[in-house]
Design a protein around this motif. Structure first.
Motif, mmCIF file in Angstrom:
data_model
loop_
_atom_site.group_PDB
_atom_site.id
_atom_site.type_symbol
_atom_site.label_atom_id
_atom_site.label_comp_id
_atom_site.label_asym_id
_atom_site.label_seq_id
_atom_site.Cartn_x
_atom_site.Cartn_y
_atom_site.Cartn_z
ATOM 1 N N GLU A 103 0.830 -1.338 -0.339
ATOM 2 C CA GLU A 103 -0.156 0.002 -0.186
ATOM 3 C C GLU A 103 1.255 1.776 -0.057
ATOM 4 N N ALA A 104 1.573 0.926 0.612
ATOM 5 C CA ALA A 104 2.185 2.420 0.624
ATOM 6 C C ALA A 104 3.992 2.690 -0.270
ATOM 7 N N GLY A 115 2.256 1.811 -3.486
ATOM 8 C CA GLY A 115 1.431 1.962 -4.506
ATOM 9 C C GLY A 115 0.795 4.124 -4.277
ATOM 10 N N GLU A 116 1.028 4.006 -2.873
ATOM 11 C CA GLU A 116 0.430 5.761 -2.449
ATOM 12 C C GLU A 116 2.144 6.711 -2.646
ATOM 13 N N ARG A 117 3.315 5.827 -2.369
ATOM 14 C CA ARG A 117 4.482 6.776 -2.857
ATOM 15 C C ARG A 117 5.076 7.309 -3.776
ATOM 16 N N THR A 135 8.797 5.380 6.563
ATOM 17 C CA THR A 135 6.959 5.321 5.952
ATOM 18 C C THR A 135 6.000 4.317 6.589
ATOM 19 N N GLU A 173 -11.896 5.720 5.927
ATOM 20 C CA GLU A 173 -12.020 6.987 4.037
ATOM 21 C C GLU A 173 -12.475 6.228 3.415
ATOM 22 N N VAL A 180 -12.588 4.974 -1.179
ATOM 23 C CA VAL A 180 -12.263 5.234 -2.636
ATOM 24 C C VAL A 180 -12.570 5.557 -3.055
ATOM 25 N N HIS A 213 -7.844 7.259 -5.286
ATOM 26 C CA HIS A 213 -7.429 7.506 -3.683
ATOM 27 C C HIS A 213 -8.302 7.842 -2.356
ATOM 28 N N ARG A 214 -7.720 7.538 -1.215
ATOM 29 C CA ARG A 214 -8.281 7.311 0.035
ATOM 30 C C ARG A 214 -7.948 8.764 0.437
#
Length: 249
Positions: A15-16, A18-20, A31, A107, A109, A128-129
């Protein structure tokens, strides 16, 4: 590391990334708060199974395999398929960007985005969350939740997304009450600077919220003068989608 912990750590790393993405090992380790050696081992495993890949500068990103699997989950509950025709009508009626989001923990999605033809527009990437308290979709979703669910959410962290984000629990309760009475949310610059939005909850056959939609645009067009018209249009679209979900085979 126990097998269960290994899986949890791998998901956190995935997940990290994917986010960064693209992201280096050191940044990724900070992170997810894991040792670099652990993160490196997880990344190698994810690379072996085709979920992650490193570029020439040793920065990691997701592969299209991750996209393919994620896209299959994008409408597992059928919400998007039912909603899209109505969302197209809403986008044409308002002339602004329309979003559809579904819950994912604390959140929402983003499942679908229909863009405006205007050059200046609201933009959030698919997947996007979206924080519930900071967004029009999130506040609309909370308004359809039970008081106990709202209390549980407001007891958690309420981080600001902009200087306009409402983070005071009492003010948020008051805003949620207004949404329930009015039928739609109004969120000026709470999620993104220069962007205002109205939102409405989508309900499942059991009357419980399964998502929310919004009409978003820059504050030069999304002004107080259009909030009511766009809010009513959003609420009507959400009711139509909710009805279609309840009557589908």
């Amino acid at each position: 590391m126990a097998p269960t912990h290994s899986v949890v750590s791998a998901v956190r790393v995935l997940e990290a990334v994917g986010e960064r993405q693209p992201v280096g090992l050191s940044d990724l380790a900070r992170t997810v708060a894991l040792p670099k050696s652990t993160v490196q081992r997880i990344l190698r495993t994810l690379a072996e199974v085709g979920w992650c890949v490193a570029d020439d500068t040793a920065r990691w990103r997701l592969t299209y395999r991750a996209f393919a699997v994620g896209n299959q989950a994008r409408d597992a509950g059928g919400l998007r398929a039912v909603a899209v025709p109505v969302l197209h009508e809403l986008q044409l009626a308002t002339g602004e960007t329309v979003h559809l989001a579904a819950p994912g923990g604390r959140e929402l999605v983003l499942l679908e985005r229909l863009d405006t033809a205007h050059r200046l527009r609201a933009f959030l990437p698919l997947g996007h969350r979206i924080p519930l308290h900071a967004s029009a979709t999130g506040q609309a979703y909370l308004a359809a939740c039970t008081p106990a669910e709202v209390d549980a959410y407001l007891a958690g962290p309420l981080d600001p997304s902009t200087r306009h984000t409402v983070v005071d629990p009492d003010l948020l309760r008051a805003r949620i009450a207004e949404v329930r009475e009015r039928g739609w949310s109004v969120n000026p610059e709470g999620l993104s600077d220069g962007i205002a939005a109205v939102g409405a909850p989508v309900l499942g056959p059991d009357g419980r919220p399964v998502g929310a939609l919004s009409v978003s645009g820059p504050t030069v067009r999304m002004t107080e003068e259009v909030f009511e018209d766009h809010g009513r249009a959003a609420a009507d679209a959400a009711r139509r989608i909710s009805r279609d979900l309840a009557t589908r085979p």
